[in-house]
Structures are given as structure tokens and as C-alpha cells.
Scaffold this active site. Structure first.
Site, PDB file in Angstrom:
ATOM      1  N   SER A  22       0.820  -1.216   0.000  1.00  0.00           N
ATOM      2  CA  SER A  22       0.000   0.000   0.000  1.00  0.00           C
ATOM      3  C   SER A  22       0.853   1.264   0.000  1.00  0.00           C
ATOM      4  CB  SER A  22      -0.953  -0.001   1.205  1.00  0.00           C
ATOM      5  OG  SER A  22      -0.220  -0.027   2.409  1.00  0.00           O
ATOM      6  N   THR A 154     -40.152  26.288  -9.114  1.00  0.00           N
ATOM      7  CA  THR A 154     -40.400  24.955  -8.571  1.00  0.00           C
ATOM      8  C   THR A 154     -40.740  24.105  -9.787  1.00  0.00           C
ATOM      9  OG1 THR A 154     -42.778  25.235  -8.265  1.00  0.00           O
ATOM     10  CG2 THR A 154     -41.413  25.901  -6.413  1.00  0.00           C
ATOM     11  N   SER A 276     -13.957  25.479 -27.450  1.00  0.00           N
ATOM     12  CA  SER A 276     -14.105  24.234 -28.194  1.00  0.00           C
ATOM     13  C   SER A 276     -13.005  24.161 -29.233  1.00  0.00           C
ATOM     14  CB  SER A 276     -15.476  24.224 -28.881  1.00  0.00           C
ATOM     15  OG  SER A 276     -15.453  23.364 -30.005  1.00  0.00           O
ATOM     16  N   ASN A 284     -17.333  27.174 -22.962  1.00  0.00           N
ATOM     17  CA  ASN A 284     -17.945  26.096 -22.188  1.00  0.00           C
ATOM     18  C   ASN A 284     -17.660  26.250 -20.696  1.00  0.00           C
ATOM     19  OD1 ASN A 284     -18.840  24.890 -24.583  1.00  0.00           O
ATOM     20  ND2 ASN A 284     -16.889  23.811 -24.832  1.00  0.00           N
ATOM     21  N   GLU A 289     -19.400  22.328 -14.710  1.00  0.00           N
ATOM     22  CA  GLU A 289     -19.740  20.974 -15.165  1.00  0.00           C
ATOM     23  C   GLU A 289     -18.933  19.945 -14.379  1.00  0.00           C
ATOM     24  OE1 GLU A 289     -20.863  21.009 -19.750  1.00  0.00           O
ATOM     25  OE2 GLU A 289     -19.038  22.113 -19.337  1.00  0.00           O
ATOM     26  N   GLN A 321      -7.418  -1.867   4.479  1.00  0.00           N
ATOM     27  CA  GLN A 321      -6.395  -1.102   3.765  1.00  0.00           C
ATOM     28  C   GLN A 321      -7.004  -0.314   2.605  1.00  0.00           C
ATOM     29  OE1 GLN A 321      -2.247  -2.541   3.248  1.00  0.00           O
ATOM     30  NE2 GLN A 321      -2.835  -2.835   1.117  1.00  0.00           N
TER      31      GLN A 321
HETATM   32  N1  ARG Z   1      -1.156  -1.137   5.320  1.00  0.00           N
HETATM   33  C1  ARG Z   1      -2.102  -1.590   6.292  1.00  0.00           C
HETATM   34  C2  ARG Z   1      -3.377  -0.771   6.165  1.00  0.00           C
HETATM   35  O1  ARG Z   1      -3.340   0.212   5.519  1.00  0.00           O
HETATM   36  C3  ARG Z   1      -1.551  -1.386   7.670  1.00  0.00           C
HETATM   37  C4  ARG Z   1      -2.036  -2.366   8.684  1.00  0.00           C
HETATM   38  C5  ARG Z   1      -1.562  -3.714   8.369  1.00  0.00           C
HETATM   39  N2  ARG Z   1      -1.786  -4.627   9.421  1.00  0.00           N
HETATM   40  C6  ARG Z   1      -1.606  -5.921   9.223  1.00  0.00           C
HETATM   41  N3  ARG Z   1      -1.777  -6.671  10.218  1.00  0.00           N
HETATM   42  N4  ARG Z   1      -1.251  -6.388   8.082  1.00  0.00           N
HETATM   43  O2  ARG Z   1      -4.416  -1.136   6.680  1.00  0.00           O
END
Ligand code: ARG
Length: 469
Positions: A22, A154, A276, A284, A289, A321
Site C-alpha cells: 500500500s 419549482t 471548443s 464552455n 460541469e 487497507q
Molecule cells: N497497510 C495496512 C493498512 O493500511 C496497515 C495495517 C496492516 N496490518 C496488518 N496486520 N497487516 O491497513
């Protein structure tokens, strides 16, 4: 090297690693992550688990890690699953095995939610400021156009005359409720999960209240299992944002419609329109929008977060996550969008004469019924008799104010020569001088109240996690 490799015989599959990482998303949490760790090191020291020298070297190392992120010098390594892992890995390179003590009693489960709450608190303060700027531009514009009467709608049909300022202020109050929702949810964000550990709590006698104070939280979570799984605050925020976005899209739609050649009520500044590539004459209104268009995406984020938690078993689950992308995208979008909305309103040209010339006498049919009511007729009868007058005027193809007195009197004898005094748009709005009504006096009072709210809503920033220095 991962944080958890001890019990594994084989390495993670490469595709699985990419699937689970992540860091690309949560990298932006590095500052709050480091802040949290600095505070945690302090609490470990207090609990007698670190010497002062160890704490100091840990803090110095963490500050260096933060500086590396700040200057984009931080180099991501394979195994940096998320921001927490990355910071700790780098800390180890900088200060050696001592880094391994930082995580004592802590889990990424309580850490990640602590980080996310800090991040959200900080950014939502900025958001509150931007929201207030939009409200201020609404009030300023409304105050500057108190003399403009327009048809109120309305069912998208002309209904009754109202002040343009009254229409504009209607959005002030929607945004004011949004601001109240934001402030309300901030109280629930400011609850500290740190100390909950993986799910069962922390066995090292750490002082959670002190941690909360130091990190700017107003209380500590009362249940560790709840603490690691609770994402209500994310959902509440996304709900607030979706509703705010829906309000903005409504205002955008009114203005988009009114900026057409057919209406010509308002004109957007060139700075917030585009041309355009094919039709040279086009201008525009992209800004509005996009404001309208972003609503779907925001509501989608809310739904995705709700679906993420639906049916989750208790405790932390990796599903959680998935909380960051909707949250970050929502914050990023609003923080770019709100200043644009404020500017579009501030630079909007209001064609008051065009609005007034578009007023149809039929807008005063209610006033005509009210005229009969003033003569003692019941409102239901007055409504029916006025309807007959409207129909007769249509048959004769004359506007309501040009229908002969004889015609009026043949409908009801209570109509007198003073009936023609009704046909005055200014007087019609002035008559609606009830609290919250469209009379200039009432709208002026509304504006006064709005300014008072804006002056009071100075936000109390308890802690800044992203010091500008
Ligand atoms: N990257 C994880 C999240 O965003 C952090 C927590 C991960 N915990 C675990 N036990 N793998 O949720």
C-alpha cells in the site's frame, strides 16, 4: 526483509507482494507516521522501556527519515509494504538494532488508524477553511445584488418572484449544515486508537492519555477491538463530502442553466471556462460541469467504503487497507474544487435586468389570490377564482395585469380597481417579510446572521501535524 518473516519458510510471491503493497497510496502519511512514532518513543521511555539516550537517538533517526521523505531522497526498497514498514526499515538502517524496539507493544493495526485520523484531522481543517471561503463568496455576492428580482422556480417552472440574493443564500445554509457535520465528525476522528495493539491492548503500562494529549487527540478509544476495526470516521467523512458535493452540484446546475443563451441570467468569467477545439464561438462552463460531474465519484467513494466494512468479522482485516484511496481522493478533489467554486461565484456577472425582464405576470397569481384573501375570501376559493382569471387571460391572450376589470368582476364581485396594484414584483417580494422570506429586509437579516456565523466559526486548531517549517 519484512517485519514478520520469522515464521515463514518461503518468500511472498512477487505478484502477491505488489497486490498487497500500500506504500504508493499511504506514502503521504509519512509525516503523521513519524509524529506518532516520536510520541510513542516518548511513551516507551516513560514506561521505562527505553533510556533517555535511546529515545533521543530514535527521535533523531525518525526526524532524518522524515527529512528524506520531505526532500524526496527516500528510497523505497522491496519489502516496504506500507508507510509504517518503510519508516521502520529506514530507521533501522540509520540507528541500528535499537529501531527494533520502537514497535514494542504496538501493531500496525493501531498505528495505521492513528495515522489516518491525524491526517484526516489536519486536512479537514484546511477543508473547513476552504468551505468558509465559498460561503463568504456567496454572502458577498448576495449582499452586492440585493436589488435583483428573478423568477423563483419549482418543478423548473416559474413560480414566484424572489431576490437573486435569496436564491444564492439558500446555498449558504446548505453549506452551513455541511460545515456543522464536518465539525461534528472531527470530534469522533479525534479519538486515539494507539495503545490498542493488534486487538487486545498494550501490556507495557503505557500512558494512553499522555499519548493522546501529545498527538492532539481529545480522548482514547474505549475498546481495543473496536479501535483497530473502526472506520466509521472515514465513512462519516465520505458521507459529509458526498452531501457537500451534491449541494455544490445543485448550485452548479442552476448556474449552468442560467448561463445559457436561452436564460442569460448570469455569465461565467472566462477564467473558469474553456473553448471548443472545433467551434470557435463556444465558451464552455467546464468549471461548473466538473463540480456537477464529481458528485458521482464522491458518492462512489462513500459506497465503496461502506461496502468495505459490510460484513467484516471483528478485529482488523486487510480489507481495511482499502480505506485510503477513497478518503485521499475525496480530500484532494475537494481541496482543489472548493477554491474554484469560490472564485466562480466571486467573478460571476449577474444580469439583473435580464432576470427582471423574464418575469411573467403569472408569477403574481399567488399574490392575486392573497388579494382576495385580504378581502375575506377563503384561500381555497381565492385559489379557484384566481385560476379562473388566469384561464380567462390565456383565452383572451392578454397578460394577467391587462385583463379588464369587467372580466375580473365577472369572475368575482370582490375584485376592485385596486386589483392592478398587485402587479408589482417589487411589492410582491417586499410583502414576504417573514423570517427566512425573500423580502429585501428579511434577506438582509439573513446575510447578517450568515456573517455572524462565519465570524464565530473560527476553527480551533489544537495541533498542527504538518508544521510549515
Ligand atoms: N497497510 C495496512 C493498512 O493500511 C496497515 C495495517 C496492516 N496490518 C496488518 N496486520 N497487516 O491497513
Amino acid at each position: 526483509m519484512t517485519m514478520w518473516g520469522g515464521r515463514f519458510e518461503r518468500a511472498t510471491d512477487e505478484a502477491m507482494r505488489r497486490f498487497g503493497d500500500s506504500l504508493p497510496v499511504d506514502r503521504r502519511l509519512y509525516r503523521v507516521d513519524v509524529m506518532g512514532s516520536i510520541a510513542y518513543a516518548g511513551i516507551l521511555r516513560k514506561a521505562g522501556l527505553l533510556t533517555e539516550t535511546e529515545r533521543e537517538s530514535m527521535v533523531a533517526g525518525l526526524q532524518r527519515v522524515r527529512a528524506e521523505f520531505d526532500s524526496s531522497a527516500f528510497s523505497v526498497q522491496p519489502g516496504d509494504e506500507d508507510i509504517h514498514t518503510a519508516v521502520e526499515r529506514r530507521l533501522g538502517e540509520l540507528i541500528g538494532p535499537l529501531a527494533g524496539r520502537l514497535h514494542t507493544g504496538r501493531s500496525r493495526n493501531d498505528q495505521v488508524s492513528t495515522d489516518l485520523r491525524m491526517y484526516l484531522l489536519e486536512r479537514s481543517e484546511e477543508l473547513g477553511d476552504e468551505l468558509a471561503s465559498v460561503q463568504r463568496s456567496i454572502v458577498d455576492k448576495a449582499e452586492g445584488h440585493l436589488d435583483v428580482i428573478m423568477p423563483g422556480f419549482t418543478h423548473l417552472q416559474q413560480a414566484q418572484p424572489v431576490l437573486f440574493s435569496h436564491w444564492l443564500m439558500s446555498y449558504f445554509w446548505k453549506l452551513e449544515r455541511d460545515d456543522e457535520r464536518l465539525k461534528g465528525l472531527q470530534d469522533r476522528v479525534a479519538v486515539l486508537p494507539l495503545g490498542a495493539g493488534a486487538l487486545a491492548g498494550n501490556p507495557f503500562g503505557i500512558d494512553r492519555q499522555a499519548l493522546a494529549n501529545e498527538l492532539g487527540f481529545s480522548s482514547v478509544s474505549p475498546n481495543s477491538i473496536d479501535a483497530v476495526s473502526d472506520r466509521d470516521y472515514v465513512i462519516e467523512f465520505l458521507s459529509f463530502a458526498s452531501l457537500l458535493q451534491v449541494h455544490l452540484s445543485g448550485m452548479a446546475e442552476d448556474l449552468l442553466l442560467w448561463s445559457t443563451r436561452e436564460f442569460g441570467f448570469v455569465q461565467l468569467d472566462d477564467a473558469y471556462c474553456t473553448g471548443s477545439s472545433l467551434m470557435p464561438q463556444k465558451k464552455n462552463p467546464d468549471s461548473l460541469e466538473l463540480v456537477r460531474g464529481k458528485s458521482g465519484r464522491m458518492a462512489g467513494h462513500l459506497v465503496s467504503a461502506l461496502m468495505m466494512v459490510k460484513g467484516l468479522p471483528s478485529g482488523y482485516n486487510k480489507d481495511l487497507q482499502e480505506d485510503k484511496e477513497p478518503l485521499f481522493d475525496t480530500l484532494d478533489t475537494l481541496l482543489v474544487e472548493l477554491p474554484i467554486v469560490a472564485a466562480v461565484i466571486a467573478t460571476l456577472t449577474v444580469h439583473g435586468e435580464r432576470m427582471t425582464s423574464d418575469l411573467d405576470e403569472g408569477l403574481l397569481a399567488t399574490d392575486l389570490a392573497d388579494y382576495l384573501v385580504a378581502k375575506g375570501v377563503s384561500f381555497r376559493d381565492a385559489h379557484r377564482l384566481t385560476g379562473l382569471a388566469v384561464r380567462r387571460a390565456e383565452e383572451l391572450e392578454v397578460p394577467l395585469d391587462k385583463l379588464e376589470l369587467d372580466e375580473y368582476r365577472s369572475i368575482d364581485a370582490q375584485f376592485g380597481p385596486d386589483v392592478y396594484e398587485i402587479f408589482d414584483f417589487q411589492r410582491s417580494v417586499e410583502r414576504r417579510n417573514v423570517e427566512g422570506g425573500t423580502a429585501p429586509e428579511a434577506v438582509t437579516e439573513q446575510i447578517r446572521q450568515a456573517r455572524e456565523r462565519l465570524a464565530l466559526s473560527g476553527r480551533k486548531r489544537t495541533k498542527t501535524w504538518f508544521p510549515s517549517s
